[in-house]
Design an enzyme around this catalytic site. Sequence first.
Site, PDB file in Angstrom:
ATOM      1  N   ARG A  21       0.822  -1.216   0.000  1.00 46.01           N
ATOM      2  CA  ARG A  21       0.000   0.000   0.000  1.00 46.01           C
ATOM      3  C   ARG A  21       0.854   1.262   0.000  1.00 46.01           C
ATOM      4  NH1 ARG A  21      -3.816  -3.100  -1.806  1.00 46.01           N
ATOM      5  NH2 ARG A  21      -4.395  -4.739  -0.344  1.00 46.01           N
TER       6      ARG A  21
ATOM      7  N   ASN B 233       2.799  -7.508   7.895  1.00 50.61           N
ATOM      8  CA  ASN B 233       2.790  -8.848   7.302  1.00 50.61           C
ATOM      9  C   ASN B 233       4.253  -9.270   7.199  1.00 50.61           C
ATOM     10  OD1 ASN B 233      -0.010  -9.056   6.888  1.00 50.61           O
ATOM     11  ND2 ASN B 233       0.135  -7.862   5.002  1.00 50.61           N
TER      12      ASN B 233
ATOM     13  N   LYS C 154       0.946  -8.486  14.110  1.00 53.86           N
ATOM     14  CA  LYS C 154      -0.329  -8.771  13.451  1.00 53.86           C
ATOM     15  C   LYS C 154      -0.492 -10.283  13.531  1.00 53.86           C
ATOM     16  CE  LYS C 154      -2.509  -8.601   8.837  1.00 53.86           C
ATOM     17  NZ  LYS C 154      -2.490  -7.977   7.497  1.00 53.86           N
TER      18      LYS C 154
ATOM     19  N   GLU D 119      -5.719 -12.103   8.465  1.00 54.20           N
ATOM     20  CA  GLU D 119      -5.452 -12.194   7.031  1.00 54.20           C
ATOM     21  C   GLU D 119      -4.343 -13.207   6.731  1.00 54.20           C
ATOM     22  OE1 GLU D 119      -4.922  -8.038   5.871  1.00 54.20           O
ATOM     23  OE2 GLU D 119      -7.096  -7.855   5.648  1.00 54.20           O
TER      24      GLU D 119
ATOM     25  N   ARG E  87     -18.278  -8.592   9.687  1.00 55.04           N
ATOM     26  CA  ARG E  87     -16.872  -8.225   9.904  1.00 55.04           C
ATOM     27  C   ARG E  87     -16.735  -7.051  10.877  1.00 55.04           C
ATOM     28  NH1 ARG E  87     -12.355  -6.954   5.247  1.00 55.04           N
ATOM     29  NH2 ARG E  87     -11.112  -5.506   6.474  1.00 55.04           N
TER      30      ARG E  87
ATOM     31  N   LYS F  36      -7.576  -0.060  14.881  1.00 54.26           N
ATOM     32  CA  LYS F  36      -7.878   0.826  13.752  1.00 54.26           C
ATOM     33  C   LYS F  36      -9.044   1.732  14.101  1.00 54.26           C
ATOM     34  CE  LYS F  36      -6.153  -2.066   9.983  1.00 54.26           C
ATOM     35  NZ  LYS F  36      -6.274  -2.490   8.569  1.00 54.26           N
TER      36      LYS F  36
ATOM     37  N   ASP G 155     -12.054  -1.042   7.873  1.00 54.82           N
ATOM     38  CA  ASP G 155     -10.677  -0.927   7.393  1.00 54.82           C
ATOM     39  C   ASP G 155     -10.422   0.388   6.673  1.00 54.82           C
ATOM     40  OD1 ASP G 155      -8.120  -1.565   6.798  1.00 54.82           O
ATOM     41  OD2 ASP G 155      -8.579  -3.091   5.306  1.00 54.82           O
TER      42      ASP G 155
ATOM     43  N   GLU H  73      -4.611   4.252   1.066  1.00 55.02           N
ATOM     44  CA  GLU H  73      -5.042   3.020   0.412  1.00 55.02           C
ATOM     45  C   GLU H  73      -6.445   3.127  -0.187  1.00 55.02           C
ATOM     46  OE1 GLU H  73      -4.919  -0.388   2.966  1.00 55.02           O
ATOM     47  OE2 GLU H  73      -5.791  -1.718   1.470  1.00 55.02           O
TER      48      GLU H  73
ATOM     49  N   GLU I 126     -15.292  11.785  -0.622  1.00 52.63           N
ATOM     50  CA  GLU I 126     -16.423  10.990  -0.135  1.00 52.63           C
ATOM     51  C   GLU I 126     -17.613  11.091  -1.093  1.00 52.63           C
ATOM     52  OE1 GLU I 126     -18.083  12.283   3.591  1.00 52.63           O
ATOM     53  OE2 GLU I 126     -18.849  10.271   4.022  1.00 52.63           O
TER      54      GLU I 126
ATOM     55  N   TRP J 103     -14.404 -11.467   1.748  1.00 55.54           N
ATOM     56  CA  TRP J 103     -13.804 -10.486   2.653  1.00 55.54           C
ATOM     57  C   TRP J 103     -14.762  -9.814   3.633  1.00 55.54           C
ATOM     58  CZ3 TRP J 103      -8.680 -10.434   3.091  1.00 55.54           C
ATOM     59  CH2 TRP J 103      -7.931 -11.009   2.062  1.00 55.54           C
TER      60      TRP J 103
HETATM   61  O1  GCW Z   1      -6.659  -3.292   4.526  1.00 51.01           O
HETATM   62  C1  GCW Z   1      -5.719  -4.226   4.678  1.00 51.01           C
HETATM   63  C2  GCW Z   1      -4.706  -3.948   3.627  1.00 51.01           C
HETATM   64  C3  GCW Z   1      -3.548  -4.855   3.782  1.00 51.01           C
HETATM   65  C4  GCW Z   1      -2.988  -4.670   5.185  1.00 51.01           C
HETATM   66  C5  GCW Z   1      -4.089  -4.921   6.213  1.00 51.01           C
HETATM   67  C6  GCW Z   1      -3.630  -4.664   7.633  1.00 51.01           C
HETATM   68  C7  GCW Z   1      -0.721  -4.901   5.878  1.00 51.01           C
HETATM   69  O2  GCW Z   1      -5.313  -4.067   2.359  1.00 51.01           O
HETATM   70  O3  GCW Z   1      -2.611  -4.529   2.808  1.00 51.01           O
HETATM   71  O4  GCW Z   1      -1.894  -5.500   5.419  1.00 51.01           O
HETATM   72  O5  GCW Z   1      -5.154  -4.091   5.954  1.00 51.01           O
HETATM   73  O6  GCW Z   1      -3.917  -3.602   8.152  1.00 51.01           O
HETATM   74  O7  GCW Z   1      -3.006  -5.526   8.215  1.00 51.01           O
END
Ligand code: GCW
Length: 694
Positions: free
Chosen positions: A154, A195, A275, A279, A329, A353, A358, A386, A513, A543
């Site tokens: 990203r 990641n 993390k 995912e 989710r 977050k 997300d 992103e 927006e 997702w």
């Molecule tokens: O939204 C997602 C992103 C991923 C990211 C993930 C996260 C690093 O598309 O690229 O991974 O969030 O926050 O872990």
Amino acid sequence: MEKKWTQLWLAYRPCRESENGPVVRYTALEGFDLAHPVVKNAWREWRRGIGGMLGITPKLTERETLQKEGARGGLWIRRNEDGLILGGYRIHADAAGTVCLEAGEETGLLYGVFYLLRCVAMQRPLTELSICCNPDNLLRMTNHWDNMDGSIERGYSGRSFFFEKNRVIVNGRTRDFARLAASVGINGVVINNVNVKDEATWLITQKHLGALAKMAEIFAGYGIRLFLSLNYAAPMELGGLDSADPLSEEVRSWWAERFRIVFSAIPKLGGFLVKADSEGRPGPFTYGRTQADGANLLADLVQPYGAVILWRCFVYNCTQDWRDYKTDRARAGYDNFIGTDGAYHENVILQIKNGPMDFQIREPVSPLFGGLRRTNQMLEVQIAQEYTGQQIDLCYLIPLFQEVLSFQTYCAKQQDTVADIVSGRTFGEKDEKERAARPRWGMAAVCNTGNEENWTGNDLAAANFYGFGRLAFDTSLSAEEIAKEWASLTFSNDPGTRDAVVALLMGSRDTYEKYTSPLGIGWMVTPSTHYGPSVDGYEYSRWGTYHRADHLGVGVDRTDVGTGFVRQYHEPNASRYNRLEQCPQELLLFFHHVPYSYVLPSGKTLIQHIYDSHFEGVREVERMIEVWESLREKLPSKPYERVRERFARQLENAREWRDQVNSYFYRKSGIADEKGRPVYGALGKETGNEISVQ
Ligand code: GCW
């Protein structure tokens, strides 16, 4: 070869020698040692800044001679802990025109010097200052999703300046990054992607520790602690064990030995970001253990080194079935963590977050804020754009962050906003000094920098980096004040130019927006790249990011007869979100499935709102371009051209969004735009009820 890069807001362009001239000629330093790396850097920065802006070389002198030598005073820097916490500073002037900068320790001094430099750049007379700034948040971090091959997950501004070809890079840019970060108060940096795969798993081995130690030293000279992201499965991948079970003795001893090696090489390492169970990343759930078991194992082992574990709450099922209307989710963060509130050891910080999904352009605040009461917490936001335009489209995010910070959770009778919670005021030690002695609260931003000449791809995106730091330090600053500072420092003090740039920034989030997904529903983006529209791109995917549009309406029912997500909030928020008529309009489709004919608080039907806002969004981009073009003569040509090129792409993107979203909903609903503007139906361009095939 290193590319040359800009200095952003630290460019120190020459400016008029206002009345600051006399003040900046002489400096006396009392109670601080010039040999201390942070003090040395502060002094270096002061000379560089004053030299660049005023053409003066400040000199060090004794306090007694300050007034005499400096004719009309000078700068007196002194140590004073009274009323100041870690990172805090106070500035005031006496009648003789001596400006006094006080700090309790070195980083406060450094931040105070950057504050003074900003004032000089903005031509504010230093002798009129009378301020006391203690940071609201003790941890103010950037998280870089940089991979060791040099790519950035990203990332929209080139490649990594921390890694290249599976090696750690330490060069002039490392220092310049640290200067930029420290100048806005950042005091922690996680350099690698959450990641953690491939070579990055090896960062905690001898292979890389030497280079990391050098980086940590450079950072430390700017009051910044280096952090790393960890691979939870490292005991298996590096150690060859057959499990990473947090309750296994073998796993525990493996980590203990690993941390002994890491901290003896980098004693200044701040700790690790993890993390886990997210995912596809490994984590304690694999072994039937809780998130707390996982975090505590690591936390206990880094505790002797004064380090912390930042544990992310982004844990959800990413292999959902779209046919399943009960799994939500949005609920996942809360459902996965609330049961372990109070179970985390004192050096674990949960990193949450801002929204439950997300980083969408509009989401409600995560109900974990206000839900968790006995756990250290940090707010995670994303300045890497992103989902918000990828540094092609202009999107100044500070207004969004401010909305989040000022959100009232009703978790307590007072001090119940997100800003209160993440600063530790609500649930941390009551005494500010005690809290500052062990920083366990704060804010982190997924960072938007890369190795491009201007750091952030779009020159205007640097306002998000600047703004995040300033806001994390002082959550009472307004987005507009921050934008003004940034525009003055970056471009010009000329009020006309500055205000035009500020206006562009301030309107940009609303504009973005308007032309993207409507009323809080989010997504509708192109799968995987996340740029540009694809209304159904994620609709039948795994997702968990659905909009549930049909011919009658759109939106996800998260009320108590739907997924029940609303119940994760305290009252009166829960009821407000639960009732269609009371739900804030901008979040309507996040919480409700709403018929197209429903009349919104604005008096428009939902479908008409969708059409109108999308046409408006594109018009606003056109106007932004006109404003930018009017600044051609006022701005340096390189940034001017770079931004202009991005605006052209933004306009194309906005048109695509408008036409795809409007056409999609026209086709679903069969209801025409009452203003008869072009919307594309089955047979081509359709205005009102007349069909005209193009
Ligand atoms: O939204 C997602 C992103 C991923 C990211 C993930 C996260 C690093 O598309 O690229 O991974 O969030 O926050 O872990």
